[in-house]
Design a protein around this motif. Structure first.
Motif, PDB file in Angstrom:
ATOM      1  N   CYS A 189       0.828  -1.211   0.000  1.00  0.00           N
ATOM      2  CA  CYS A 189       0.000   0.000   0.000  1.00  0.00           C
ATOM      3  C   CYS A 189       0.862   1.261   0.000  1.00  0.00           C
ATOM      4  O   CYS A 189       0.599   2.214  -0.744  1.00  0.00           O
ATOM      5  N   VAL A 199      -4.367   4.903  -0.310  1.00  0.00           N
ATOM      6  CA  VAL A 199      -4.736   3.497  -0.123  1.00  0.00           C
ATOM      7  C   VAL A 199      -3.979   2.982   1.092  1.00  0.00           C
ATOM      8  O   VAL A 199      -2.806   3.314   1.298  1.00  0.00           O
ATOM      9  N   ASP A 200      -4.676   2.193   1.925  1.00  0.00           N
ATOM     10  CA  ASP A 200      -4.030   1.680   3.136  1.00  0.00           C
ATOM     11  C   ASP A 200      -4.835   0.501   3.660  1.00  0.00           C
ATOM     12  O   ASP A 200      -5.956   0.225   3.202  1.00  0.00           O
ATOM     13  N   ALA A 251      -7.266  -0.986   5.990  1.00  0.00           N
ATOM     14  CA  ALA A 251      -8.372  -0.381   6.729  1.00  0.00           C
ATOM     15  C   ALA A 251      -8.860  -1.264   7.867  1.00  0.00           C
ATOM     16  O   ALA A 251      -9.343  -0.758   8.880  1.00  0.00           O
ATOM     17  N   SER A 289      -8.416  -0.158   1.674  1.00  0.00           N
ATOM     18  CA  SER A 289      -9.412   0.841   1.293  1.00  0.00           C
ATOM     19  C   SER A 289      -8.704   2.061   0.725  1.00  0.00           C
ATOM     20  O   SER A 289      -7.620   2.421   1.182  1.00  0.00           O
ATOM     21  N   GLY A 290      -9.335   2.693  -0.265  1.00  0.00           N
ATOM     22  CA  GLY A 290      -8.758   3.904  -0.836  1.00  0.00           C
ATOM     23  C   GLY A 290      -9.291   4.172  -2.222  1.00  0.00           C
ATOM     24  O   GLY A 290     -10.349   3.669  -2.601  1.00  0.00           O
ATOM     25  N   SER A 350     -15.352   3.951   0.652  1.00  0.00           N
ATOM     26  CA  SER A 350     -14.000   3.540   1.045  1.00  0.00           C
ATOM     27  C   SER A 350     -13.810   3.823   2.535  1.00  0.00           C
ATOM     28  O   SER A 350     -13.135   4.782   2.928  1.00  0.00           O
ATOM     29  N   SER A 395     -10.423   5.093   5.538  1.00  0.00           N
ATOM     30  CA  SER A 395      -9.294   5.496   4.703  1.00  0.00           C
ATOM     31  C   SER A 395      -9.095   7.002   4.803  1.00  0.00           C
ATOM     32  O   SER A 395      -9.955   7.730   5.327  1.00  0.00           O
ATOM     33  N   ARG A 418      -7.642   2.639  11.141  1.00  0.00           N
ATOM     34  CA  ARG A 418      -7.795   1.197  10.950  1.00  0.00           C
ATOM     35  C   ARG A 418      -8.646   0.562  12.039  1.00  0.00           C
ATOM     36  O   ARG A 418      -8.583   0.957  13.208  1.00  0.00           O
TER      37      ARG A 418
END
Length: 317
Positions: free
Chosen positions: A147, A158-159, A161, A172-173, A201, A204, A256
């Motif tokens: 990510c 994006v990371d 989640a 998610s992102g 999303s 995020s 998160r």
């Protein structure tokens, strides 16, 4: 000595007909919860819970209050039978019901927050189209690295989640970035990668745009110190003050969901039974995978509710 955690589900647990088994047996719940909820929101939430249509129930501004309300009504039924938790936790949206259970938040105030949360979240995709995907069988550090590399290369958010269980992570992102994460996760050896059919999303950085509006609503809401121990899935740690209760709801909007750590900390504190309070059985399944030695009960229908009541009340007696 048995220690019981009530755990409250989030979005994704909704289904048409949820809560109907409760009002059929305890009709007073309609006047106690459902009619006030309909009036407060100006929405036929009770009918949408019981009858659908499914397309409306899947709409985030409806889904979130519907799941929350079903959990609160289920909690009332457990309380009528003398079933009380030693500690509570909630998965994402479920933290609102957990805080209600702990006495940190009035249920109608929480319902209004949840409705606003859903409405604000639904606006995010209009500005920055996003998506989510589940990744099975990759280490968190590996997926975090993927990510980070894609975000740096593309400039798109994006990371990770959700850390749902030791094998299941969710990213998610921005849609293009999530698609590339899915591709690279497969190349990195993920056992399975699934594009999730969700409209927003969640958890995020794309939620940053609504954070200020939601923080204002939180600031205008009365919180109290929990009277029952609470673990927040936003931190996997305890919530002990009114300020901390509001802070975790603010943090989880973009942060998160640390469900694996939350369940592990609950079991480390002596919890050996989990009761999923509300619709669905997803959270119960996650708890079983994280803590296979623990007993897990769900309350999604009449049969499972009776089994949960029988098991927990027998243990109390």
């Amino acid at each position: 000595m048995t220690r019981t955690a009530f755990v409250f589900p989030g979005q994704g647990s909704q289904r048409v007909g949820m809560g109907r088994h409760l009002v059929e047996r305890w009709p007073d719940l309609v006047d106690r919860y459902y009619r006030p909820a309909d009036d407060l929101l100006g929405l036929p939430l009770s009918r949408l819970c019981w009858e659908g249509p499914e397309a409306c129930l899947q709409d985030t501004p409806v889904t979130q209050p519907a799941v929350f309300l079903t959990s609160v009504v289920t909690l009332d039924v457990l309380g009528r039978h003398g079933v009380r938790p030693d500690v509570v936790a909630g998965h994402s949206l479920g933290e609102y019901a957990a805080l209600v259970c702990a006495g940190a938040l009035d249920w109608q105030d929480a319902l209004a927050l949840v409705r606003l949360r859903g409405e604000l979240m639904a606006t995010v995709n209009d500005r920055a189209p996003g998506s989510m995907a589940a990744v099975i069988g990759l280490a968190p550090s590996t997926l975090e690295g993927i990510c980070a590399d894609i975000a740096a290369a593309t400039g798109l958010a994006v990371d990770v989640a959700n850390d749902n269980d030791p094998a299941q992570l969710v990213v998610s992102g921005r849609t293009e970035a999530v698609t590339e994460v899915m591709r690279q996760a497969r190349l990195a050896g993920a056992l399975r990668v699934v594009d999730l059919n969700v409209p927003v999303s969640f958890h995020s950085a794309l939620m940053d745009g609504i954070a200020a509006d939601f923080a204002e609503a939180l600031d205008e809401t009365a919180f109290r110190a929990p009277s029952v121990p609470v673990l927040s899935a936003a931190t996997a740690g305890p919530v002990t003050t009114a300020a901390e209760a509001a802070a975790v709801l603010r943090r989880q909007l973009t942060g998160r969901v640390r469900w694996t750590g939350t369940v592990r900390n609950l079991t480390a504190a002596g919890v050996d039974r989990f009761v999923e309070v509300g619709p669905g059985r997803v959270l119960g399944g996650l708890c079983r995978r994280i803590a296979p030695e623990a007993r897990v009960r769900t309350t999604d229908d009449a049969r499972r509710l009776d089994q949960a009541l029988g098991a927990v009340t027998a243990a109390v007696v």
